[in-house]
Scaffold this motif. Structure first.
Motif, PDB file in Angstrom:
ATOM      1  N   GLU A  88       0.894  -1.362   0.035  1.00  0.00           N
ATOM      2  CA  GLU A  88      -0.178  -0.069  -0.080  1.00  0.00           C
ATOM      3  C   GLU A  88       0.695   1.302   0.049  1.00  0.00           C
ATOM      4  O   GLU A  88       0.614   2.161  -0.772  1.00  0.00           O
ATOM      5  N   GLU A  89       1.941   1.028   0.868  1.00  0.00           N
ATOM      6  CA  GLU A  89       2.868   2.323   0.807  1.00  0.00           C
ATOM      7  C   GLU A  89       3.602   2.721  -0.581  1.00  0.00           C
ATOM      8  O   GLU A  89       3.743   3.794  -0.861  1.00  0.00           O
ATOM      9  N   HIS A 106       0.839   4.099  -2.925  1.00  0.00           N
ATOM     10  CA  HIS A 106       0.726   5.299  -2.828  1.00  0.00           C
ATOM     11  C   HIS A 106       2.068   6.490  -3.417  1.00  0.00           C
ATOM     12  O   HIS A 106       1.748   7.312  -3.996  1.00  0.00           O
ATOM     13  N   GLY A 140       1.508   6.414  -7.196  1.00  0.00           N
ATOM     14  CA  GLY A 140       0.313   6.895  -7.566  1.00  0.00           C
ATOM     15  C   GLY A 140      -0.563   5.722  -8.196  1.00  0.00           C
ATOM     16  O   GLY A 140      -1.324   6.024  -9.104  1.00  0.00           O
ATOM     17  N   SER A 161      -2.904   1.967  -7.411  1.00  0.00           N
ATOM     18  CA  SER A 161      -3.527   1.081  -6.332  1.00  0.00           C
ATOM     19  C   SER A 161      -2.748   0.108  -5.624  1.00  0.00           C
ATOM     20  O   SER A 161      -1.851  -0.336  -6.251  1.00  0.00           O
TER      21      SER A 161
END
Length: 69
Positions: free
Chosen positions: A22-23, A26, A29, A31
């Motif tokens: 997830e990091e 992010h 940019g 998912s």
């Protein structure tokens, strides 16, 4: 990038930087699902996403956070 398959490159970079999927998603940019699919070889990155990943790695190398593989 290197000679490793893209899925292994993503895993290695993520591990070296101590980032969750997830990091990393992010930071790039994209998912979480996209990073997960890359790592599990369900999909390959678009050319744009691959360039973003390569730029992310280059930036981390310049910052001294990522060693050359």
């Amino acid at each position: 990038m290197g000679t490793k398959p893209f899925s292994e490159e993503v895993k290695a970079v993520r591990s070296a930087l101590h980032l969750s999927q997830e990091e990393l998603a992010h930071a790039l940019g994209v998912s979480f699902a996209t990073v997960n699919r890359w790592e599990n070889e369900k999909t390959k990155p678009s050319k744009l996403a691959q360039r973003q990943f390569e730029q992310f790695c280059d930036d981390k190398r310049k910052q001294g956070e990522l060693d050359d593989e």
